[in-house]
Each structure stands twice: as structure tokens, then as C-alpha cells.
Design an enzyme around this catalytic site. Structure first.
Site, mmCIF file in Angstrom:
data_model
loop_
_atom_site.group_PDB
_atom_site.id
_atom_site.type_symbol
_atom_site.label_atom_id
_atom_site.label_comp_id
_atom_site.label_asym_id
_atom_site.label_seq_id
_atom_site.Cartn_x
_atom_site.Cartn_y
_atom_site.Cartn_z
ATOM 1 C CB SER A 184 -0.947 -0.081 1.191
ATOM 2 O OG SER A 184 -2.123 0.621 0.954
ATOM 3 C CG ASP A 188 -7.508 -3.572 -2.366
ATOM 4 O OD1 ASP A 188 -8.240 -2.801 -1.691
ATOM 5 O OD2 ASP A 188 -6.272 -3.522 -2.332
ATOM 6 C CG HIS A 233 -5.745 -2.757 1.211
ATOM 7 N ND1 HIS A 233 -5.286 -2.315 -0.016
ATOM 8 C CD2 HIS A 233 -5.076 -2.023 2.137
ATOM 9 C CE1 HIS A 233 -4.394 -1.349 0.175
ATOM 10 N NE2 HIS A 233 -4.256 -1.157 1.462
#
Ligand code: TYC
Length: 253
Positions: free
Chosen positions: A102, A206, A234
Site C-alpha cells: 500500500s 480489494d 487489501h
């Protein structure tokens, strides 16, 4: 065993966890507000310790790298990228690979582009190189931490206390929204300079990072491979840790 230490880098005492005795050094980079403890349990536990020496760092203002308190100047990803690389040099790992999740993936992309001679291989997941209008909506939906799922919120509140966590999450939303006020570009212009072997992983489910982002990374980074984990969200490296670790070990070998 996993050890925990701090080292001074760029004027900050950066905290990191370390495990393994392998020749191949690997840096794990956590997501927004994340740190080695909240984000990488299954990797520190189970990635191959004969092959790899694994370092998981807490970026400045996150985890146990406080003080300073976290802030988000326009160049915060570049600052994290320089801190990450300088940390690994301070620990005398000349060349190393990076696993970035991320925001940590964004940091890793920038580091790979700006310091190509230092980076061996790169894995990113849940990462994006731009901020779109759709992203801004998604960011604002997580601004209020009381709306986060219990499972994700609890380890964060244990790490930071409610106040720091809530305040820093709002600051992050403002910080990342700065990119949308300009062109939306975070690091698209840097992607052509990534020359190391690159694996992009994406969770097919996600809800935070639209599929457009990994596809853009895939077409913009020369020779990159895209792996979609259909049931992954995610946090696919936590929920599907075994599959994730196996794929990453194969790619790094
Ligand atoms: N980038 C965040 C992280 O580092 C995750 C995130 C992505 C949050 C998209 C909100 O809309 C969002 N974990």
C-alpha cells in the site's frame, strides 16, 4: 527469533525488527499508519530465514519510530523512500529487495526508481502511483477511524492510543489528497526508471485500491509481472499469508 532495535537515520531514531540469517536482505515496508508489528506478523514468522535476512521498518512518526510525530508534507513519500534506503545502508545491507504494502508499496516504487543500483528485486501490493477522484472518495470514507473494522482498528489503537491514531489518520487523508489538488500524480513519472525485477500483486476484491492501479503499474514498469489473488482484499498478505509468502519466495529466489 525476531529482534527489535533502533538506529539513527536522517536525524530520527528509526525502529525496525529483524530476523533470518540469509544472504538476501529484504526490507518490508508497511502501509499508512502501519509498522512492523501491526503489518507483518506472518512474514516475520514464516518467510525463509535461511535464504533471507528480513528487516521490517517503522517509518518516521509510525509504530515505534516516534518521536517525531507523523506529518505529511508534499514530499512525504520521497522522504520515506530516502529514510528506508538510508536505514538499509546504515545497517550495511548494500543491496536489498523490498516488499511494500500500500503506502509502503508507493515508497518502495520511488526508492527503486531513485536508487536503482541498490535494489535487487521489488514486490508491491495494494499500491497506486496516482490519486483519482474515485480514490479521494475512498480516502474520505476511512477518515473517521470509528468506521474502520474492529480487526484493523484494534492493533492500531493498541500501538498509538485512540487520539494519535485518529488525528494521524485525518492528517494522512489530507496528506494524500494533496496529490489530487495537483495532477493526481504521485510517482507515475518515476515508473520508467524502475529497472529491477518487479512483482505486482493485487487482491481481486480489494475495496480500497481499484484494479486500475495495479494495471497501470504493470504496463508502466518494464518487465513487471502482475499476480491477482482473486479472493484477496487489501490485506491479502495477512489473510492469505501462506500463498503470499510462497509466491514472494519463488519470485525472490
Ligand atoms: N494506502 C493505504 C495503506 O497504506 C490504504 C488505503 C488505500 C486506504 C486506499 C484508503 O482509499 C484508500 N494501507
Amino acid at each position: 527469533s525476531v529482534t527489535s532495535a533502533k538506529i539513527q537515520v536522517n536525524g530520527v531514531h528509526l525502529h525496525y525488527q529483524q530476523t533470518g540469517q540469509g544472504d538476501h536482505a529484504v526490507l518490508l515496508l508497511p502501509g499508512m499508519l502501519g509498522c512492523s508489528q501491526t503489518d507483518f506478523g506472518p512474514q516475520l514468522k514464516s518467510l525463509n530465514k535461511q535464504l533471507f535476512t528480513i528487516i521490517a521498518w517503522d517509518p518516521r512518526g509510525y509504530g515505534r519510530s516516534i518521536p517525531p510525530p507523523r506529518d505529511f508534507p508534499p514530499d512525504f513519500f520521497e522522504r520515506d523512500a530516502k529514510d528506508a534506503v538510508d536505514l538499509m545502508q546504515a545497517l550495511t545491507f548494500k543491496k536489498f529487495s523490498m516488499l511494500g504494502w500500500s503506502d509502503g508499496g508507493i515508497t518502495a516504487l520511488i526508492a527503486a526508481a531513485k536508487y536503482p543500483s541498490l535494489i535487487h528485486k521489488l514486490v508491491v501490493w495494494g499500491a497506486n502511483s496516482s490519486v483519482t477522484k474515485e480514490d479521494i472518495k475512498l480516502y474520505n470514507a476511512i477518515r473517521d477511524v470509528s468506521k474502520w473494522s474492529e480487526k484493523v482498528r484494534k492493533p492500531m489503537e493498541e500501538m498509538y492510543g485512540h487520539e494519535y491514531f485518529a488525528r494521524t489518520c485525518e492528517a494522512w487523508v489530507d496528506g494524500i489528497s494533496q496529490f489530487a489538488e495537483k495532477s493526481g500524480n504521485i510517482c507515475e513519472h518515476l515508473l520508467p526508471y524502475i529497472v529491477c525485477p518487479t512483482l505486482i500483486i493485487h487482491g481481486g476484491k480489494d475495496p480500497l485500491v481499484p484494479q486500475f492501479h495495479p494495471e497501470y503499474l504493470h504496463k508502466s514498469i518494464q518487465g513487471a509481472r502482475l499476480l491477482v489473488i482473486p479472493e484477496g482484499k487489501h490485506n491479502l498478505h495477512l489473510r492469505f499469508a501462506e500463498e503470499f509468502n510462497t509466491e514472494v519466495e519463488k519470485f525472490l529466489a
